[in-house]
Design an enzyme around this catalytic site. Sequence first.
Site, PDB file in Angstrom:
ATOM      1  N   CYS A 189       0.814  -1.153  -0.113  1.00  0.00           N
ATOM      2  CA  CYS A 189      -0.046  -0.195   0.035  1.00  0.00           C
ATOM      3  C   CYS A 189       0.863   1.369  -0.224  1.00  0.00           C
ATOM      4  CB  CYS A 189      -0.891  -0.071   1.280  1.00  0.00           C
ATOM      5  SG  CYS A 189      -1.986   1.450   1.263  1.00  0.00           S
ATOM      6  N   CYS A 233      19.734  -4.261  29.046  1.00  0.00           N
ATOM      7  CA  CYS A 233      20.869  -4.327  30.135  1.00  0.00           C
ATOM      8  C   CYS A 233      21.981  -5.017  29.386  1.00  0.00           C
ATOM      9  CB  CYS A 233      20.425  -5.217  31.113  1.00  0.00           C
ATOM     10  SG  CYS A 233      21.360  -5.604  32.463  1.00  0.00           S
TER      11      CYS A 233
END
Length: 309
Positions: free
Chosen positions: A8, A282
């Site tokens: 699209c 982390c």
Amino acid sequence: MIYLAGGCFWGVEEYFSQVDGVLDAVSGYANGRGDTTNYQLIHQTGHAETVEVAYDANRISLKELLLHFFRIIDPTSLNKQGNDRGSQYRTGIYYTDKADLAIIDEVFKEKAKDYKKKIVVEKAPLKHFIKAEDYHQDYLKKNPNGYCHIDINQATYPVIDESKYPKPSATEIKEKLSADEYRVTQKNETEKAFSNRYWDSFDAGIYVDVVTGEPLFSSKDKFESGCGWPSFSRPISPDVVRYKEDKSFNMTRTEVRSRSGNSHLGHVFTDGPKDQGGLRYCINSLSITFIPKADMEAKGYGYLLSSVE
């Protein structure tokens, strides 16, 4: 000028209109049967919903544009992107300059390594481009809640060319890294909390893969989490990390690895700052190298200064 068919065209147009260096993005129909069609007829005339992308080559290269393009499509899906199905939603790259084909081929070759299935994106000279009806132009600007199958927000993330940061051989990696860096990046070990080199460092700059030098995180996204390891709310670009389920130590966690080097970096958790997306990456200090902002230009990372400022 390059012509990109990515499903699209509403989302593709809006995405590229937000990419730095793009001058204009226009929705239209390309490479069907004949030089006349419209939105109601494209499934009969064989045209693909396509976006004409005009860009300033001094600010963004064709390769960078194509890396953006591959970021927002499934290149292995034939005649289907998102919820849209039909030949008008096929993917394609259509060019007007023959010199562009070498760059297109280069990107195809590099991207083929990322997929088990065959890439089915068309690459062909542009036969014709028919501008779409006015109501399709800037559709998502006029209809902010309109349908879109891609994440427009990714347009603001820098494109990082993986080929610039190749993975060294196993022998070279062992010679390059310290014993501790090797254990963490190659053997998936974890360094000690609160006694590593970057856990409490907040200077401006970027953090790169200690193995390949590929950019991974920005100081702009670093925060104090209290965990004793460097913590980031997001990677510098969604393209540069990979995720893997980790069930070690009787836990289920999401491991974070670098793209090019496949280095073990750490883990990502969902207890990060809510106002920054809610994630906490982390990361082991031993997996990364800090490049101060003042050194980025000299070391080849100047193109990422805007991601630090």
